[in-house]
Enzyme design. Structure first.
Site, PDB file in Angstrom:
ATOM      1  N   CYS A   2      -6.257  -3.130   7.278  1.00  0.00           N
ATOM      2  CA  CYS A   2      -6.639  -2.511   8.824  1.00  0.00           C
ATOM      3  C   CYS A   2      -5.570  -1.801   9.203  1.00  0.00           C
ATOM      4  O   CYS A   2      -4.274  -1.982   8.907  1.00  0.00           O
ATOM      5  CB  CYS A   2      -7.166  -3.537   9.727  1.00  0.00           C
ATOM      6  SG  CYS A   2      -8.698  -4.575   8.683  1.00  0.00           S
ATOM      7  N   GLY A  28      -8.263   2.103   7.407  1.00  0.00           N
ATOM      8  CA  GLY A  28      -9.681   1.373   7.683  1.00  0.00           C
ATOM      9  C   GLY A  28     -10.755   2.517   8.154  1.00  0.00           C
ATOM     10  O   GLY A  28     -10.405   2.971   9.009  1.00  0.00           O
ATOM     11  N   ASN A 101      -4.871  -7.539  10.936  1.00  0.00           N
ATOM     12  CA  ASN A 101      -4.597  -6.874   9.647  1.00  0.00           C
ATOM     13  C   ASN A 101      -3.972  -7.973   8.729  1.00  0.00           C
ATOM     14  O   ASN A 101      -3.086  -8.332   9.172  1.00  0.00           O
ATOM     15  CB  ASN A 101      -3.664  -5.571   9.817  1.00  0.00           C
ATOM     16  CG  ASN A 101      -3.348  -5.038   8.434  1.00  0.00           C
ATOM     17  OD1 ASN A 101      -4.013  -5.210   7.630  1.00  0.00           O
ATOM     18  ND2 ASN A 101      -2.237  -4.476   8.266  1.00  0.00           N
ATOM     19  N   GLY A 102      -5.228  -8.029   7.741  1.00  0.00           N
ATOM     20  CA  GLY A 102      -4.589  -9.067   6.593  1.00  0.00           C
ATOM     21  C   GLY A 102      -5.758  -9.938   6.313  1.00  0.00           C
ATOM     22  O   GLY A 102      -7.004  -9.575   6.554  1.00  0.00           O
ATOM     23  N   TYR A 257       0.268   2.605  -2.403  1.00  0.00           N
ATOM     24  CA  TYR A 257      -0.941   3.345  -2.117  1.00  0.00           C
ATOM     25  C   TYR A 257      -1.255   3.336  -0.804  1.00  0.00           C
ATOM     26  O   TYR A 257      -1.552   4.595  -0.072  1.00  0.00           O
ATOM     27  CB  TYR A 257      -2.175   2.561  -2.840  1.00  0.00           C
ATOM     28  CG  TYR A 257      -3.344   3.262  -2.368  1.00  0.00           C
ATOM     29  CD1 TYR A 257      -4.122   4.531  -3.004  1.00  0.00           C
ATOM     30  CD2 TYR A 257      -4.390   2.517  -1.540  1.00  0.00           C
ATOM     31  CE1 TYR A 257      -5.144   4.876  -2.947  1.00  0.00           C
ATOM     32  CE2 TYR A 257      -5.530   2.931  -1.253  1.00  0.00           C
ATOM     33  CZ  TYR A 257      -5.984   4.257  -1.816  1.00  0.00           C
ATOM     34  OH  TYR A 257      -7.307   4.867  -1.485  1.00  0.00           O
TER      35      TYR A 257
END
Length: 500
Positions: A2, A28, A101-102, A257
């Site tokens: 995210c 995201g 985020n995670g 990426y």
């Protein structure tokens, strides 16, 4: 994966938050949310879709205040319902909003503790709600009528003790300020920066430095593993190490990426790291095929371009753009199901036949996960007239799920699962396939910051650095992340948006 952002400024932050989320949209594309604070009240807008589809002028006008947080969601568990869009909110103590985020690896244990011991109810399957309630519970036990920053940091320490996995957190406390902290292994990225305005120093916290730069903030540094920073509503800055044994082990797949090439993460330029990936990859190509017959190197846009340029240069062959990308199709890696990914590949990429006709083509991609995209692209290259189609991956074979916040599927959905490189090559329809070696990938990234002694490489080597991942955990993960599970979740997901 995210995107998160938080800003404390001297003027309204709604537009800066919106533009920051737009810059972080690559992290995201499922949902987006913004929450701001003014005069002791929260104002929120969140819903499913891209940032540009969730926020319109009438929503922006309602997002009042000089501090706020935002989130661009990429679901790794739960469903795509806007009920799980972030930020989440609890009203006690003080009133706290939080974005994450995670991914936690002990969510089920936390849910039991929260219900049975802390007497707190969770309304969704999101581990973000679990983190929020753990933090709120710990802060409630320490909170005093007079607000105390030290109580914030002690509560973060308690979160580190109770929550396992990879996480970067941004939270906002009504009328008090914005808090950010990072897991003790530094798996997920988060950084902060400053800008001067109206005679004061303003602060911004974000997943990637590129978001700071876009809003005129100067990058100060990344948060250390386990560190927490708090910026008061009056732009006072506080920070403290809140973990007992922090150690920097960032996720290496960020560099492969997810991150934008113009970001700097843990002092490593993502762009330079990808250049070095190309340099390492071409060395392996020349070792395995010293008498290669490659006519042209073509990247699979966009992430692999940087590595592909280096490969072409050192092979002394032409580099060409052979695929034109439709900018209005999302990143196939983070699409919610296999059906959507298959359908989107030909909508997303269109070959330029002249670059393929009669040539031996080396396609370069950043990584190969499910193999769905690779197989279709190789077929497209053949249909465009390629004589031979070779494939090179700038990353090693992905053989294991990532449990720290990247939505990689169950093991059996990986193209590399229980297959040799030769078998993978046959499965995707290539004439030859070469993968980056893990040691070379680590060297390519680490050269940007020699102080990083270890990376989270779990999707490549199966080594889970939190030491709490077992067979039972993988079974639960498969139940949540397999395409069948996502299709079931999405069939019941609602499409409403939420405002305060």
């Amino acid at each position: 994966m995210c995107g998160i952002v938080g800003i404390v400024a001297t003027e309204p932050v709604n537009l800066d938050l919106y533009e920051s989320l737009s810059v972080l949209q690559h992290r995201g594309q499922d949902a987006a949310g913004i929450m701001t604070c003014e005069q002791g009240k929260f104002y929120m807008r969140k819903g499913n879709g891209l940032v540009r589809d969730v926020f319109f002028s009438q929503h922006m006008k309602r997002l009042r205040g000089n501090m706020g947080i935002g989130h661009a969601r990429y679901p790794t568990a739960g469903c795509s319902s806007s009920l799980e869009a972030q930020p989440f909110y609890v009203n006690s103590p003080y009133g706290i909003a939080l974005a994450h985020n995670g991914n936690l690896t002990n969510t089920e244990k936390l849910k039991t503790e929260l219900f049975q011991e802390d007497l707190r109810h969770l309304n969704t399957e999101s581990d973000t709600e679990a983190i929020l309630n753990v933090f709120a519970h710990e802060l409630a036990s320490l909170a005093k009528p007079q607000f105390d920053v030290d109580a914030i940091f002690r509560s973060v320490s308690a979160v580190h003790e109770r929550c396992k996995g990879g996480y970067a957190i941004i939270a906002m406390i009504v009328g008090k300020g914005v808090l950010a902290f990072r897991d003790p292994n530094g798996i997920r990225p988060v950084c902060y920066g400053t800008r001067e305005r109206n005679g004061k120093t303003e602060y911004m916290i974000a997943s990637e430095s590129v978001a700071l730069q876009a809003q005129g903030f100067e990058l100060v540094r990344d948060l250390e593993p386990g560190e927490a920073v708090f910026v008061s509503e009056d732009c006072e800055f506080f920070n403290k190490q809140c973990a007992d044994n922090p150690k920097l082990r960032p996720c290496i797949f960020e560099y492969v990426y997810f991150a934008r090439p113009d970001s700097i993460m843990d002092k490593v330029s993502v762009y330079k790291a990808r250049l070095r990936m190309g340099q390492k990859l071409v060395q392996k190509i020349l070792r395995e095929r010293p008498d290669h017959d490659i006519d042209v190197v073509i990247p699979i846009p966009d992430t692999s371009r940087t590595a592909a340029l280096e490969v072409a240069f050192h092979l002394n062959v032409k580099y060409r753009e052979g695929f034109i990308k439709n900018r209005y199709i999302g990143r196939t890696f983070i699409m919610p199901g296999q059906t959507e990914r298959k359908k989107s590949v030909r909508q997303k990429l269109n070959p330029i036949d002249l670059e393929f006709q009669g040539k031996n083509v080396l396609l370069v991609d950043d990584s190969i996960v499910r193999g769905t995209t690779s197989k279709q692209i190789i077929q497209m290259a053949r249909e465009a007239g390629a004589n031979k189609v070779y494939m090179a991956s700038a990353a090693p074979p992905v053989r294991y799920p990532n449990v720290y916040g990247i939505d990689m599927p169950a093991e059996e959905e990986f193209i590399a699962h229980n297959r040799t490189v030769e078998e993978i090559c046959e499965a995707i329809g290539a004439d030859w396939l070469v993968y980056q070696d893990l040691e070379d990938l680590i060297d390519a990234v680490r050269k940007g910051n020699e102080a990083i002694h270890e990376f989270d490489c779990s999707c490549f080597d199966g080594n889970y650095i939190t030491n709490d991942v077992d067979t039972e955990y993988f079974k639960r993960l498969q139940d949540k992340r397999s395409d069948a599970a996502k299709n079931k979740h999405d069939s019941t997901a609602s499409a409403e948006t939420v405002e305060l």
